[in-house]
Design a protein around this motif. Structure first.
Motif, mmCIF file in Angstrom:
data_model
loop_
_atom_site.group_PDB
_atom_site.id
_atom_site.type_symbol
_atom_site.label_atom_id
_atom_site.label_comp_id
_atom_site.label_asym_id
_atom_site.label_seq_id
_atom_site.Cartn_x
_atom_site.Cartn_y
_atom_site.Cartn_z
ATOM 1 N N VAL A 190 51.472 -30.767 118.632
ATOM 2 C CA VAL A 190 52.102 -29.828 120.086
ATOM 3 C C VAL A 190 51.233 -29.447 119.801
ATOM 4 O O VAL A 190 50.980 -28.862 121.548
ATOM 5 C CB VAL A 190 53.311 -30.115 120.365
ATOM 6 N N MET A 191 51.092 -28.774 119.418
ATOM 7 C CA MET A 191 49.583 -27.247 119.749
ATOM 8 C C MET A 191 48.745 -28.122 120.681
ATOM 9 O O MET A 191 48.281 -28.732 120.714
ATOM 10 C CB MET A 191 49.408 -26.790 118.570
ATOM 11 N N ASN A 192 48.116 -26.516 121.804
ATOM 12 C CA ASN A 192 47.566 -26.983 121.866
ATOM 13 C C ASN A 192 46.010 -26.031 121.375
ATOM 14 O O ASN A 192 46.324 -25.557 120.827
ATOM 15 C CB ASN A 192 47.285 -26.089 124.156
ATOM 16 N N GLY A 247 52.088 -29.229 125.756
ATOM 17 C CA GLY A 247 51.605 -28.534 125.006
ATOM 18 C C GLY A 247 52.697 -26.886 124.437
ATOM 19 O O GLY A 247 52.520 -25.716 125.249
#
Lengths: 338, 338
Positions: free
Chosen positions: B237-239, B218
């Motif tokens: 894909v951001m955490n 991520g």
């Protein structure tokens, strides 16, 4: 102590789009005597909330999805009926997250005793005195960093969080508070009861067309419960340096295909805006401040509320779906008491 | 002192879509002796930057639009050739915002003397030692609150801001730095020269398809110069708790119709993301810290750069358009010296 039977609602399958009754099932669970450390609670009200729709999906999130085959978790309030633990006497009012069940029995550490507030039904601990009130407070103060003098726009303003948000924004010194709702009756309620200076009915015309006239000096803080057309309309009128607290996006929760976002995100750059998404679980450190301030406001008679009450845990799914469709004014709760 | 003639480029009409040469005109302006308090500067380099496209439109923004019929403002660097003011001796190097002109003459308070840095061409004061370097630093540290150990994704990574961002992210302790660019050659440059751990060519396949493999754990920080498909791919894909510094949206700057935003904005809520748009002008309080840290990094030999230099102020518009099309690697500057 006798055995007891707890009726519980479980998630059977994950919904595709709008949930249907077949996604759920009712089961009866029998509890033996509480073990040391446990208490038994007869729920009086359980909470149905928009965020629960997201947890029915199996997606990456701060909070894990609901487990299939397990009882739906979520806010509930009830009274202790059996206890092995000091500090949790029989008759005490407790709130907890054990969710959609008539009786909850578990370790006492998973419950929190709350005071009985004169003039407040127990259900308010699920609403403006509880999670929804705190969501409004945290969204305005910690997320959107609202300042006295700000103009605040709240979408879905007649819902549980929205009715709390308007009042709290005013109590925190907002210069102007604007709301949106889905019926003429709700719009009237916003301005007549909840202290909104102006409100629009999003079914009358596109929000984007209606909002500018209600916000002639722009908007400093947007508290969003809806997403989609509301977010796009807000981005049009945000003042430079504006803050957007993204609390919910109920417009898209039951979508089965991806819907495009706002066409004016470039304003985020040119106007130096901040959009922050949040769920209350990530901001519980603000609970003491919220409880203290809300208690003061409530005692002073500054807080009003509406509730939509559905009777019977067997109607919890119906209540949830009606809330998702906007049938409620204020907090939607299910009364479990028989 | 003799009169001098300054060649200047003015905005004649506002572009509709991509700017064309007819939107601009060159004029010659004659300056008499500097009045008390004024200095005269022979520019050596002027800066052409993506944000200038936004200022060619007449829209609500932190910074006002360029005035029609006036000389294009913007960053420039040159040497003092005449002075009436202590602290601005003839020969001193100064930076300023008087923009697209061969000679600038104005009140000394509108110029800032900069040191001559061994090994650094004067043009670097418009690039990594100046506005673009500071944009990268402010975006990472103040806007995205990057922490050591973060994974950072930078869009438009081979541009002026992007090449600075990758290096600074690494110097600030990023665990992994990922970039996007528009050619195989630029992608190689990112990993070979600029310290990127991985890079993708956005012309090879949709960013959304390429990015997940490059960010298996991520992304914590997204530094966006492009917008559109890059923002959408990053949101995938951001955490949880991730921060997105929205610096530019060059993909849409010349659009004549509104384009829809990302279809996955709900992730902002469920993952508790923060998107903050910024332009450097709103964050100049970080200048002293930036200059101090950049000077240390530069002296230590930790900073590399590329420049694309176009000769002659008569080619400033061409240089600007070539930059908007991605023809540059690193900072695009116009050399005004004859």
């Amino acid at each position: 102590m006798p055995q007891v039977v707890s009726t519980q609602i479980q998630l059977r399958t994950r919904p595709d789009g709008w949930p249907v009754p077949e996604n759920f099932r009712a089961v009866d669970v029998t509890y033996d005597d509480p073990r040391p450390g446990e208490i038994r609670v007869a729920n009086e009200f359980i909470s149905v909330d928009p965020y629960m729709r997201g947890r029915m999906n199996d997606v990456k999130s701060y909070t894990p999805p609901f487990a299939l085959g397990e009882t739906m978790t979520g806010g509930a309030v009830g009274r202790v009926t059996a206890s092995t633990v000091d500090g949790f006497p029989v008759g005490a009012v407790v709130v907890h997250q054990h969710g959609w069940r008539t009786i909850a029995q578990a370790d006492a550490s998973t419950f929190r005793v709350v005071p009985e507030v004169p003039g407040a039904p127990l259900s308010l601990h699920l609403g403006i005195l509880g999670m929804t009130g705190m969501t409004a407070f945290v969204g305005l103060s910690a997320i959107a960093r609202m300042q006295p003098g700000d103009t605040v726009f709240v979408s879905g303003a007649a819902g549980a969080v929205g009715t709390a948000t308007g009042q709290i924004a005013r109590l925190l010194g907002a210069r102007r508070v604007i709301g949106s709702a889905g019926s003429a009756e709700k719009v009237r309620l916003l301005t007549d009861k909840y202290g909104y200076d102006a409100a629009l009915n999003y079914r009358d015309a596109p929000v984007r067309e209606q909002l500018p006239a209600l916000a002639p000096d722009g908007v400093d803080v947007f508290f969003d419960n809806v997403g989609a057309d509301h977010l796009e309309a807000a981005l049009d009128v945000m003042n430079p340096g504006g803050r957007l607290a993204l609390c919910g996006a109920i417009a898209g929760y039951n979508a089965t295909s991806r819907t495009p976002g706002p066409d004016n995100l470039t304003n985020v750059i040119t106007r130096g805006l901040t959009l922050q998404g949040f769920t209350l679980g990530g901001h519980l450190e603000h609970a003491p401040e919220f409880r203290s301030r809300m208690q003061d406001w409530f005692s002073a008679g500054d807080i009003v509320w509406d509730e939509t009450v559905v009777d019977g845990i067997d109607h919890a799914v119906e209540a949830f779906l009606a809330m998702m469709r906007g049938a409620n004014t204020g907090k939607m709760v299910v009364r479990t008491a028989v």
